[in-house]
Enzyme design. Structure first.
Site, mmCIF file in Angstrom:
data_model
loop_
_atom_site.group_PDB
_atom_site.id
_atom_site.type_symbol
_atom_site.label_atom_id
_atom_site.label_comp_id
_atom_site.label_asym_id
_atom_site.label_seq_id
_atom_site.Cartn_x
_atom_site.Cartn_y
_atom_site.Cartn_z
ATOM 1 N N ARG A 169 2.683 -9.353 -0.378
ATOM 2 C CA ARG A 169 2.126 -7.931 -1.559
ATOM 3 C C ARG A 169 3.403 -6.753 -1.498
ATOM 4 N NH1 ARG A 169 -3.575 -5.051 -1.543
ATOM 5 N NH2 ARG A 169 -2.522 -3.275 -2.397
ATOM 6 N N CYS A 227 -10.673 -2.363 -9.852
ATOM 7 C CA CYS A 227 -9.958 -1.088 -9.273
ATOM 8 C C CYS A 227 -8.276 -1.766 -8.994
ATOM 9 C CB CYS A 227 -11.001 -0.141 -8.452
ATOM 10 S SG CYS A 227 -10.982 -1.282 -6.713
ATOM 11 N N ASP A 229 -4.981 -8.102 -4.023
ATOM 12 C CA ASP A 229 -5.106 -8.829 -2.963
ATOM 13 C C ASP A 229 -5.747 -10.093 -3.278
ATOM 14 O OD1 ASP A 229 -4.194 -7.465 -0.535
ATOM 15 O OD2 ASP A 229 -6.368 -6.651 -0.573
ATOM 16 N N GLU A 259 -11.922 -9.585 -3.762
ATOM 17 C CA GLU A 259 -10.271 -9.408 -3.420
ATOM 18 C C GLU A 259 -9.649 -10.687 -3.180
ATOM 19 O OE1 GLU A 259 -8.987 -5.919 -1.784
ATOM 20 O OE2 GLU A 259 -11.110 -6.249 -0.363
ATOM 21 N N ARG A 309 -10.013 4.675 -0.799
ATOM 22 C CA ARG A 309 -10.002 3.998 -0.115
ATOM 23 C C ARG A 309 -10.169 4.950 0.752
ATOM 24 N NH1 ARG A 309 -5.962 2.313 -4.258
ATOM 25 N NH2 ARG A 309 -6.423 0.360 -4.508
ATOM 26 N N HIS A 316 0.917 -1.040 -0.063
ATOM 27 C CA HIS A 316 -0.245 0.267 -0.161
ATOM 28 C C HIS A 316 0.716 1.319 0.004
ATOM 29 C CE1 HIS A 316 -3.335 -2.961 0.797
ATOM 30 N NE2 HIS A 316 -4.333 -1.913 -0.311
HETATM 31 C C1 PEP Z 1 -6.882 -4.434 -4.334
HETATM 32 O O1 PEP Z 1 -6.776 -5.357 -3.660
HETATM 33 O O2 PEP Z 1 -6.815 -4.448 -6.040
HETATM 34 C C2 PEP Z 1 -7.400 -3.117 -4.106
HETATM 35 C C3 PEP Z 1 -7.550 -2.082 -4.944
HETATM 36 O O3 PEP Z 1 -7.579 -2.798 -2.856
HETATM 37 P P1 PEP Z 1 -6.632 -2.560 -2.322
HETATM 38 O O4 PEP Z 1 -5.097 -2.205 -2.741
HETATM 39 O O5 PEP Z 1 -6.597 -1.060 -1.615
HETATM 40 O O6 PEP Z 1 -5.653 -3.394 -0.924
HETATM 41 MG MG MG Z 2 -7.753 -4.920 -1.425
#
Ligand code: PEP
Ligand code: MG
Length: 591
Positions: free
Chosen positions: A488, A525, A478, A454, A320, A213
């Site tokens: 990740r 997304c 995710d 996800e 978010r 993130h």
């Molecule tokens: C994802 O997991 O692709 C997502 C958009 O959510 P985040 O990256 O905020 O976990």
């Molecule tokens: Mg996510």
């Protein structure tokens, strides 16, 4: 990070023996993993790990008063924050008031405070003294046979983290000059939010995965970043002149005049390219044979709506909202949230906005919450946290609803892995609606409720989940992490974090097919939505909408306008049926 995936990422094994390249002048080039595109030239600001991890740092006698004052300022700020939270909840919730009152008692305990000061007088920093004294108390409570006293150890753990964060916040706040390039061992998403406020122009870290993130926030803020740079904080000193190249993953220390000139040339080409893309704003997002793909923006705050609207987005596909929590370093109350959501809704109006409920947990932790999980990504995150803390969830749902009166908001739930979680959330949402109706507060009674897809379980059961919700949004970041069992955030497995893995693509296709079958809209997304190599495939499998950071939207529109849907559909079929990764990569034109 986007573009020629394989050629741009340096394997860690290579980094080990080819860490630096000396050039003919004094220039030194360090290699890392490109994590957020862009280039910048500026002075280094090195955050030594001592400021993040708190070892026993010794100080000289001269520094004792300053350290005591840092401790007292931190305590003062924290007591103020707790006191104002207490004023807000008084009368509402006896439980929360009791917890906050106990926190205040601990923080105001003179004996405890004196013991911490004694440690500073013995030559430790404020942080070290706090850790030592708290840890001693925590150990005592943890070893107790009494359940209530054991509980108290968690509370102390929480207070310790919060106090350290408050003391540290003061350090970071005041010392980082504008236009700095940060060099750190590792950083949290909260740090990135903070860096943006301080107008930082580049980020270099030793740790971190490209899909963490922190990396994603840097990308969405448009701050160039290079991660996985071994020994960066030893090799780079404060005030070193640096050029960071977030496309290639290169850091140049003390660049020569020639290098600076070529940097300036590249930078001006980058600007020209952005201007060219600007001409696309007014054009439709459709393939050359007329298939419309809705383009939305992922944003982190009301301020981001402006840029999203400027590039011509047709909606906000992901807010978010946990970023609000991380920037405040606490959970905001309903009123604060309402104002934040309403501002986003108004600025985007009449376009729709998807507000995602707090996805707290894993690397998006809140400083102050105890880190007691062994595997936080597999633990108490997103919907799991929200359903456990119904007080926090209900506050957020009420704020969402109140902000929805103009009917351009949608609610989205993160980290869904079972139908149960959807059903429970719906019950709570209905309860919140009733509370507002009883008070005649206006809201959108038919506010759409959707889920992030996800987790592999949600992707596999998408046809069932589609009956329970109004829309899907696929979180490929995710989905990749959980399908491949690759963290990740971990730089050691960055090479394995393959968002184009056949298994991930198959799951995405399954979700899109299920959504089409059940006639609900489906968007993407996650970062894959903006990836150059993915556009043809995603359009070819019939995706309705792509949501990307505003800075990527026009590039994506350009690619969509160059596509032919019929050809893309045929190729997507070949990709799904391909037998080997190599064949698949070739079809995707990655190799
Ligand atoms: C994802 O997991 O692709 C997502 C958009 O959510 P985040 O990256 O905020 O976990
Ligand atoms: Mg996510």
């Amino acid at each position: 990070m986007f573009g020629e995936k394989t050629s741009k990422i340096f394997p860690m094994t290579l980094l080990a023996d080819k860490k630096t390249d000396k050039t003919e002048s004094n220039e030194i080039v360090l290699k890392g993993i490109p994590s957020s595109p862009g280039m910048a030239n500026g002075r280094a600001f090195v955050i030594m790990p001592e400021l993040i991890i708190i070892p026993n740092i010794l100080i000289s006698v001269d520094n004792v008063p300053a350290e005591i004052s840092r401790l007292e300022t931190g305590l003062f700020m924290m007591i103020g924050e707790i006191q104002s939270a207490l004023d807000k909840v008084k009368g509402d919730s006896q439980n929360i008031s009791a917890i906050l009152e106990t926190n205040l008692l601990i923080l105001n305990d003179e004996f405890f405070l004196d013991s911490i000061k004694e440690r500073i007088k013995k030559g430790y920093t404020a942080e070290s003294a706090v850790v030592q004294e708290y840890d001693e108390q925590i150990k005592f409570f943890k070893n107790s046979k009494d359940g209530i006293l054991q509980e108290r150890s968690f509370e102390l753990e929480h207070l310790k983290d919060k106090l350290l964060a408050t003391i540290r916040k003061k350090i970071t706040n005041h010392e980082i000059p504008e236009n700095s390039i940060i060099v750190a061992q590792s950083i949290t998403p909260t740090d990135v939010v903070h860096f943006k406020e301080l107008k930082v122009i580049g980020i270099i870290t030793e740790a971190g995965g490209i899909a963490s993130h922190s990396s994603m926030l840097a990308r969405s803020f448009g701050i160039p970043a290079v991660i996985g740079v071994r020994d960066a904080h030893n090799l780079i000193q404060n005030n070193f002149d640096l050029i960071i190249d977030g496309y290639a993953g290169l850091i140049t220390i003390s660049p020569s005049d020639d290098f600076i000139n070529s940097f300036k040339e590249k930078k001006s080409k980058e600007e020209d390219r952005k201007r060219e893309l600007g001409e696309l704003i007014k054009l439709n997002s459709e393939t050359e044979d007329g298939i419309q793909i809705k383009l939305s923006a992922n944003i982190d705050s009301p301020d981001d709506v402006k840029e999203a609207v400027l590039v011509g987005c047709e909606g906000i596909g992901l807010v978010r909202t946990e970023n609000l929590v991380m920037s405040l370093k606490r959970f905001p109350d309903e009123e604060e949230q309402y104002k934040w959501y309403k501002e986003i809704a108004d600025r985007a109006y009449p376009n729709p906005v998807v507000l995602r409920a707090f996805d707290i947990g894993s690397d998006k932790y809140l400083e102050g919450l105890p880190h007691i999980e062994q595997n936080p990504a597999l633990g108490f995150r997103g919907i799991r946290f929200l359903l456990h803390r119904e007080d926090i969830f209900a506050n957020q749902l009420r704020a969402f609803l109140r902000a929805s009166a103009n009917k351009n908001l949608k609610i989205m739930l993160p980290m869904i892995s079972s139908l149960n979680e959807i059903e429970h959330s719906k019950i709570l949402l209905e309860k919140c609606k009733k509370e507002l109706s009883d008070k005649n507060v206006p809201y959108d009674m038919k506010i759409p409720l959707g889920i992030m897809i996800e987790t592999p379980s949600a992707a596999l059961l998408a046809d069932k989940f589609a009956d329970a919700v109004d829309f899907f949004s696929i979180g490929t970041n995710d989905l990749t992490q959980y399908t491949l069992a690759v963290d990740r955030t971990n730089e050691f497995v960055t090479e394995l974090y393959d968002t184009f893995h056949p298994s991930v693509l198959k799951l995405i296709k399954n979700v899109v097919d299920s959504a089409k079958w059940k006639k609900i809209p489906v968007s993407i997304c996650g970062e894959l939505a903006g990836h150059a190599a993915a556009t043809g495939f995603l359009v070819g499998i019939g995706i309705d909408e792509l949501s990307v950071p505003p800075g990527m939207l026009l590039e994506l529109k350009k690619r969509i306008r160059e596509l032919n849907y019929k050809r893309a559909k045929k190729k997507a079929r070949e990709i799904i049926n391909s037998n080997s990764s190599a064949e698949l990569m070739k079809l995707l034109e990655i190799i």
